[in-house]
Design a protein around this motif. Structure first.
Motif, mmCIF file in Angstrom:
data_model
loop_
_atom_site.group_PDB
_atom_site.id
_atom_site.type_symbol
_atom_site.label_atom_id
_atom_site.label_comp_id
_atom_site.label_asym_id
_atom_site.label_seq_id
_atom_site.Cartn_x
_atom_site.Cartn_y
_atom_site.Cartn_z
ATOM 1 N N ARG A 6 0.861 -1.180 0.000
ATOM 2 C CA ARG A 6 0.000 0.000 0.000
ATOM 3 C C ARG A 6 0.898 1.231 0.000
ATOM 4 O O ARG A 6 1.809 1.348 0.827
ATOM 5 N N ILE A 7 0.657 2.136 -0.925
ATOM 6 C CA ILE A 7 1.445 3.360 -1.046
ATOM 7 C C ILE A 7 0.483 4.539 -1.080
ATOM 8 O O ILE A 7 -0.491 4.525 -1.835
ATOM 9 N N VAL A 8 0.752 5.550 -0.272
ATOM 10 C CA VAL A 8 -0.026 6.780 -0.292
ATOM 11 C C VAL A 8 0.903 7.904 -0.740
ATOM 12 O O VAL A 8 1.947 8.135 -0.131
ATOM 13 N N VAL A 9 0.540 8.582 -1.807
ATOM 14 C CA VAL A 9 1.312 9.694 -2.338
ATOM 15 C C VAL A 9 0.590 10.987 -1.960
ATOM 16 O O VAL A 9 -0.601 11.128 -2.210
ATOM 17 N N THR A 10 1.310 11.898 -1.343
ATOM 18 C CA THR A 10 0.734 13.190 -0.983
ATOM 19 C C THR A 10 1.237 14.236 -1.962
ATOM 20 O O THR A 10 2.433 14.351 -2.196
ATOM 21 N N THR A 11 0.311 14.961 -2.543
ATOM 22 C CA THR A 11 0.677 16.003 -3.495
ATOM 23 C C THR A 11 0.053 17.325 -3.059
ATOM 24 O O THR A 11 -0.397 17.441 -1.928
ATOM 25 N N SER A 12 0.025 18.279 -3.919
ATOM 26 C CA SER A 12 -0.482 19.604 -3.572
ATOM 27 C C SER A 12 -1.556 20.043 -4.564
ATOM 28 O O SER A 12 -1.521 19.669 -5.737
ATOM 29 N N SER A 13 -2.460 20.870 -4.088
ATOM 30 C CA SER A 13 -3.494 21.412 -4.968
ATOM 31 C C SER A 13 -2.880 22.257 -6.088
ATOM 32 O O SER A 13 -3.480 22.413 -7.143
ATOM 33 N N THR A 14 -1.680 22.767 -5.888
ATOM 34 C CA THR A 14 -1.010 23.566 -6.920
ATOM 35 C C THR A 14 -0.762 22.738 -8.173
ATOM 36 O O THR A 14 -0.842 23.245 -9.286
ATOM 37 N N GLY A 15 -0.509 21.447 -8.018
ATOM 38 C CA GLY A 15 -0.306 20.578 -9.175
ATOM 39 C C GLY A 15 -1.571 20.367 -9.984
ATOM 40 O O GLY A 15 -1.521 20.133 -11.186
ATOM 41 N N LEU A 16 -2.723 20.451 -9.328
ATOM 42 C CA LEU A 16 -3.993 20.227 -10.013
ATOM 43 C C LEU A 16 -4.620 21.510 -10.527
ATOM 44 O O LEU A 16 -5.244 21.526 -11.580
ATOM 45 N N TYR A 17 -4.461 22.605 -9.772
ATOM 46 C CA TYR A 17 -5.178 23.826 -10.103
ATOM 47 C C TYR A 17 -4.276 25.004 -10.441
ATOM 48 O O TYR A 17 -4.742 26.021 -10.913
ATOM 49 N N GLY A 18 -2.981 24.884 -10.152
ATOM 50 C CA GLY A 18 -2.052 25.972 -10.423
ATOM 51 C C GLY A 18 -2.081 27.028 -9.335
ATOM 52 O O GLY A 18 -2.990 27.088 -8.517
ATOM 53 N N ASN A 19 -1.038 27.832 -9.313
ATOM 54 C CA ASN A 19 -0.943 28.930 -8.363
ATOM 55 C C ASN A 19 0.038 29.936 -8.950
ATOM 56 O O ASN A 19 1.123 29.560 -9.397
ATOM 57 N N PHE A 20 -0.316 31.180 -8.959
ATOM 58 C CA PHE A 20 0.502 32.206 -9.572
ATOM 59 C C PHE A 20 1.941 32.153 -9.047
ATOM 60 O O PHE A 20 2.180 32.100 -7.843
ATOM 61 N N GLY A 21 2.901 32.173 -9.963
ATOM 62 C CA GLY A 21 4.313 32.203 -9.607
ATOM 63 C C GLY A 21 4.896 30.875 -9.184
ATOM 64 O O GLY A 21 6.023 30.822 -8.697
ATOM 65 N N GLN A 22 4.142 29.785 -9.337
ATOM 66 C CA GLN A 22 4.630 28.485 -8.891
ATOM 67 C C GLN A 22 4.562 27.428 -9.988
ATOM 68 O O GLN A 22 4.168 26.295 -9.758
ATOM 69 N N ALA A 23 4.973 27.792 -11.186
ATOM 70 C CA ALA A 23 4.919 26.856 -12.312
ATOM 71 C C ALA A 23 5.801 25.631 -12.058
ATOM 72 O O ALA A 23 5.392 24.497 -12.325
ATOM 73 N N ASN A 24 7.018 25.843 -11.547
ATOM 74 C CA ASN A 24 7.915 24.716 -11.299
ATOM 75 C C ASN A 24 7.361 23.786 -10.214
ATOM 76 O O ASN A 24 7.387 22.558 -10.358
ATOM 77 N N TYR A 25 6.840 24.349 -9.147
ATOM 78 C CA TYR A 25 6.267 23.562 -8.056
ATOM 79 C C TYR A 25 5.030 22.796 -8.545
ATOM 80 O O TYR A 25 4.870 21.606 -8.277
ATOM 81 N N GLY A 26 4.159 23.490 -9.299
ATOM 82 C CA GLY A 26 2.962 22.847 -9.834
ATOM 83 C C GLY A 26 3.302 21.693 -10.769
ATOM 84 O O GLY A 26 2.661 20.640 -10.734
ATOM 85 N N ALA A 27 4.321 21.877 -11.605
ATOM 86 C CA ALA A 27 4.735 20.811 -12.527
ATOM 87 C C ALA A 27 5.247 19.597 -11.758
ATOM 88 O O ALA A 27 4.945 18.448 -12.100
ATOM 89 N N ALA A 28 6.016 19.844 -10.698
ATOM 90 C CA ALA A 28 6.536 18.735 -9.890
ATOM 91 C C ALA A 28 5.408 17.969 -9.210
ATOM 92 O O ALA A 28 5.402 16.731 -9.188
ATOM 93 N N LYS A 29 4.442 18.689 -8.677
ATOM 94 C CA LYS A 29 3.340 18.036 -7.974
ATOM 95 C C LYS A 29 2.409 17.299 -8.934
ATOM 96 O O LYS A 29 1.889 16.238 -8.612
ATOM 97 N N LEU A 30 2.196 17.846 -10.124
ATOM 98 C CA LEU A 30 1.385 17.135 -11.110
ATOM 99 C C LEU A 30 2.126 15.902 -11.614
ATOM 100 O O LEU A 30 1.519 14.875 -11.911
ATOM 101 N N GLY A 31 3.458 15.991 -11.679
ATOM 102 C CA GLY A 31 4.268 14.832 -12.049
ATOM 103 C C GLY A 31 4.065 13.668 -11.089
ATOM 104 O O GLY A 31 4.078 12.502 -11.484
ATOM 105 N N LEU A 32 3.850 13.976 -9.806
ATOM 106 C CA LEU A 32 3.564 12.927 -8.827
ATOM 107 C C LEU A 32 2.261 12.201 -9.153
ATOM 108 O O LEU A 32 2.145 10.995 -8.958
ATOM 109 N N VAL A 33 1.279 12.950 -9.643
ATOM 110 C CA VAL A 33 0.000 12.339 -10.013
ATOM 111 C C VAL A 33 0.207 11.359 -11.167
ATOM 112 O O VAL A 33 -0.299 10.233 -11.151
#
Length: 181
Positions: A6-33
């Motif tokens: 069993r594996i649980v991956v925790t990501t951020s809403s920034t990866g799903l919805y974006g957040n101004f000024g956080q393109a690199n962070y959002g890309a990393a978090k969406l990559g986890l998905v």
């Protein structure tokens, strides 16, 4: 090999919805998905289950607010937990919010709850807010909810839609489409 996991991956809403000024962070978090969805397919043959959760707490004026826990893929089991006073307030035209405590946004997921308490969780919509579903829990199409010894008290959905059209469903739980409860 144990052929189980069993594996649980925790990501951020920034990866799903974006957040101004956080393109690199959002890309990393969406990559986890993407990684999680691939591992889910690859791990199935060895009974390895992958679940993804997006943790966030917010009261926001964004286009979409976030739940305390959002299941974006796979299944989630929660045991002996209290979800108290998770509230999302939406203010703008076209806003939508689903499940202040837990939102299952993926399809065909199973949410298993045991000995959980949901108290005073809710969604509040201002003028012209379009969609509020599930004060405590929202399940997307074809998902399942298994709840044992759980309590729901004081959960609510309140929409003030003067001059516009809005929808408010399920003070405690809202289900979209064909679900199993």
């Amino acid at each position: 090999a144990q052929n189980y996991g069993r594996i649980v991956v925790t990501t951020s809403s920034t990866g799903l919805y974006g957040n101004f000024g956080q393109a690199n962070y959002g890309a990393a978090k969406l990559g986890l998905v993407g990684m999680m969805n691939t591992l889910k397919i690859e791990g199935a043959k060895n009974d390895v289950q992958i679940s993804g959760v997006q943790n966030s707490t917010s009261a926001t004026t964004a286009t979409s607010a976030y739940s305390a826990i959002t299941v974006i893929a796979g299944n989630l089991t929660v045991q002996t937990s209290t979800f108290y006073n998770n509230n999302i307030v939406e203010l703008y035209i076209g806003d939508y919010s689903y499940g202040a405590a837990i939102s299952v946004t993926s399809t065909s997921s199973t949410l298993t709850l045991s000995n959980c308490f949901f108290t005073d969780n809710g969604l509040i919509g201002g003028s012209l807010v379009s969609d509020l579903k599930g004060g405590a829990i929202y399940l997307n199409t074809s998902s399942s909810l298994v709840a044992t010894a759980c309590s729901f008290a004081g959960n609510y959905v309140y929409a003030h839609c003067s001059g516009g059209s809005g929808y408010a469903y399920g003070g405690a739980i809202a289900l979209a489409g064909a679900n199993t409860v």
